[in-house]
Design a protein around this motif. Sequence first.
Motif, mmCIF file in Angstrom:
data_model
loop_
_atom_site.group_PDB
_atom_site.id
_atom_site.type_symbol
_atom_site.label_atom_id
_atom_site.label_comp_id
_atom_site.label_asym_id
_atom_site.label_seq_id
_atom_site.Cartn_x
_atom_site.Cartn_y
_atom_site.Cartn_z
ATOM 1 N N VAL A 158 0.865 -1.181 0.000
ATOM 2 C CA VAL A 158 0.000 0.000 0.000
ATOM 3 C C VAL A 158 0.903 1.233 0.000
ATOM 4 C CG1 VAL A 158 -1.737 1.311 1.280
ATOM 5 C CG2 VAL A 158 -1.809 -1.190 1.272
ATOM 6 N N ARG A 159 0.771 2.057 -1.018
ATOM 7 C CA ARG A 159 1.614 3.254 -1.084
ATOM 8 C C ARG A 159 1.197 4.231 0.010
ATOM 9 N NH1 ARG A 159 2.234 7.455 -6.227
ATOM 10 N NH2 ARG A 159 3.869 8.743 -5.285
ATOM 11 N N ILE A 160 2.168 4.678 0.808
ATOM 12 C CA ILE A 160 1.860 5.580 1.914
ATOM 13 C C ILE A 160 2.629 6.902 1.838
ATOM 14 C CG2 ILE A 160 1.244 3.693 3.462
ATOM 15 C CD1 ILE A 160 3.973 3.996 4.785
ATOM 16 N N GLY A 161 3.399 7.108 0.780
ATOM 17 C CA GLY A 161 4.154 8.350 0.660
ATOM 18 C C GLY A 161 4.328 8.770 -0.787
ATOM 19 N N PRO A 162 4.676 10.035 -1.011
ATOM 20 C CA PRO A 162 4.869 10.536 -2.373
ATOM 21 C C PRO A 162 6.157 10.012 -2.989
ATOM 22 C CG PRO A 162 5.541 12.197 -0.799
ATOM 23 C CD PRO A 162 4.955 11.073 0.006
ATOM 24 N N ALA A 163 6.331 10.282 -4.289
ATOM 25 C CA ALA A 163 7.594 9.950 -4.946
ATOM 26 C C ALA A 163 8.718 10.724 -4.267
ATOM 27 C CB ALA A 163 7.518 10.298 -6.421
ATOM 28 N N MET A 164 9.929 10.180 -4.339
ATOM 29 C CA MET A 164 11.064 10.782 -3.640
ATOM 30 C C MET A 164 12.199 11.103 -4.603
ATOM 31 S SD MET A 164 11.160 8.261 -0.310
ATOM 32 C CE MET A 164 12.803 8.858 0.121
ATOM 33 N N PHE A 269 11.703 8.678 -7.813
ATOM 34 C CA PHE A 269 11.500 7.230 -7.807
ATOM 35 C C PHE A 269 10.364 6.910 -6.832
ATOM 36 C CE2 PHE A 269 14.803 8.339 -4.784
ATOM 37 C CZ PHE A 269 14.434 7.667 -3.629
ATOM 38 N N PRO A 270 9.778 5.692 -6.924
ATOM 39 C CA PRO A 270 8.651 5.349 -6.055
ATOM 40 C C PRO A 270 8.977 5.527 -4.578
ATOM 41 C CG PRO A 270 8.900 3.715 -7.768
ATOM 42 C CD PRO A 270 10.107 4.604 -7.860
ATOM 43 N N GLY A 271 8.034 6.124 -3.858
ATOM 44 C CA GLY A 271 8.235 6.389 -2.438
ATOM 45 C C GLY A 271 7.926 5.193 -1.557
ATOM 46 N N TYR A 272 7.598 5.461 -0.305
ATOM 47 C CA TYR A 272 7.446 4.400 0.678
ATOM 48 C C TYR A 272 6.105 3.671 0.545
ATOM 49 C CZ TYR A 272 11.572 6.200 3.000
ATOM 50 O OH TYR A 272 12.863 6.591 3.271
ATOM 51 N N HIS A 273 6.173 2.362 0.810
ATOM 52 C CA HIS A 273 4.997 1.497 0.781
ATOM 53 C C HIS A 273 4.927 0.709 2.095
ATOM 54 C CE1 HIS A 273 5.181 2.423 -3.456
ATOM 55 N NE2 HIS A 273 4.071 1.743 -3.686
ATOM 56 N N LEU A 274 3.721 0.543 2.605
ATOM 57 C CA LEU A 274 3.467 -0.382 3.699
ATOM 58 C C LEU A 274 3.225 -1.748 3.065
ATOM 59 C CD1 LEU A 274 2.733 -0.411 6.888
ATOM 60 C CD2 LEU A 274 0.377 -0.546 6.065
ATOM 61 N N TYR A 275 3.932 -2.775 3.519
ATOM 62 C CA TYR A 275 3.745 -4.087 2.902
ATOM 63 C C TYR A 275 3.499 -5.142 3.975
ATOM 64 C CZ TYR A 275 8.613 -5.184 4.155
ATOM 65 O OH TYR A 275 9.773 -5.412 4.845
ATOM 66 N N ALA A 290 -3.979 0.781 7.855
ATOM 67 C CA ALA A 290 -3.463 0.777 6.488
ATOM 68 C C ALA A 290 -4.246 1.746 5.607
ATOM 69 C CB ALA A 290 -3.521 -0.636 5.908
ATOM 70 N N GLU A 291 -5.533 1.774 5.776
ATOM 71 C CA GLU A 291 -6.364 2.685 4.973
ATOM 72 C C GLU A 291 -6.088 4.135 5.352
ATOM 73 O OE1 GLU A 291 -8.764 3.779 1.969
ATOM 74 O OE2 GLU A 291 -7.989 1.774 2.434
ATOM 75 N N ALA A 292 -5.853 4.396 6.623
ATOM 76 C CA ALA A 292 -5.561 5.766 7.074
ATOM 77 C C ALA A 292 -4.207 6.244 6.548
ATOM 78 C CB ALA A 292 -5.601 5.843 8.592
ATOM 79 N N LEU A 293 -3.238 5.333 6.442
ATOM 80 C CA LEU A 293 -1.907 5.713 5.963
ATOM 81 C C LEU A 293 -1.814 5.800 4.442
ATOM 82 C CD1 LEU A 293 0.399 3.538 8.285
ATOM 83 C CD2 LEU A 293 -0.038 6.002 8.449
ATOM 84 N N ARG A 294 -2.778 5.245 3.747
ATOM 85 C CA ARG A 294 -2.735 5.198 2.278
ATOM 86 C C ARG A 294 -2.509 6.599 1.693
ATOM 87 N NH1 ARG A 294 -4.633 1.515 -1.367
ATOM 88 N NH2 ARG A 294 -5.758 0.399 0.285
ATOM 89 N N TYR A 295 -1.549 6.677 0.760
ATOM 90 C CA TYR A 295 -1.222 7.962 0.123
ATOM 91 C C TYR A 295 -2.268 8.297 -0.924
ATOM 92 C CZ TYR A 295 1.342 11.507 -2.505
ATOM 93 O OH TYR A 295 1.704 12.671 -3.142
#
Length: 298
Positions: A158-164, A269-275, A290-295
Amino acid sequence: MSNENFNTLAAFAVVARERSFTRAAAQLGVSQSALSQTVKALEARLGLRLLSRTTRSVAPTEAGERLLRTLAPRFEEIEHELAALSALREKPAGTIRITAGEHAAMTVLQAGLSRFLPDYPDIKVEIIVDYGLTDIVAEGYDAGVRLGEQVAKDMIAVRIGPAMRMAVVGSPAYFATRPAPKSPQDLTQHNCINFRLPTYGGLFPWEFEKDGREIKVRVEGQLVFNNMGLRLDSALAGLGLAYMPEDHARDHVAAGRLVRVLEDWCAPFPGYHLYYPSRRHASPAFAVMAEALRYRGA
């Protein structure tokens, strides 16, 4: 107790309590004849008559009253527990263990959890800062946070942050005696502050991209750390060039304490993901987190 025995006793208890096959059948969603046969089968198995039946009424016998007194509080306890479990679903609770790198914990998790946790006082989150590519299943974590390109293919992400973007920075004092690098290859002539990967024990290569061309440079220098804060402090002290997420150095660059170089070689490049390993075993607490952290940015 088998499901058949449980269902049979539950059916008897409803009939005895309601003193009516008609009302009991309506509650249980079965036919009167089927319910009557169920109770008769129970009586036959016990060798006792549990209900006295007339054309107008149904009443427990002495044996039936005794059985009902035994069953009623236990069924009530089960109903209360099911209600409590339902409340847990409505009000998620529990402890969630997450492994993440220092930067992800500080810039993504901390901000997201500060918005999320006040609404869920019964949820606790434990974050273990670890730069290694931890096996979250073997180590007993509920989830991990890594860059998108580092997440294993068999994991749900689940993507939780912007590109970096990364940044190469050094102090004005450092560049006072050395020319700024014009290309990534020039870094081999500089005193670079290295980062050691704990998982493999090797030094992290500095990665660059420009116009579709990718370059990895193995830099050399006097200092090696496994901590981002020490790399930043060392760069500020003029001890070498550091390679780190641009947001970590942005304020220092804006204030003139650091100078950024090779910016055109630092592509997003792709940012942080919760896995995590499977949706099937996600608790209600984990699901809402997980839903609350979703970017949800662009």
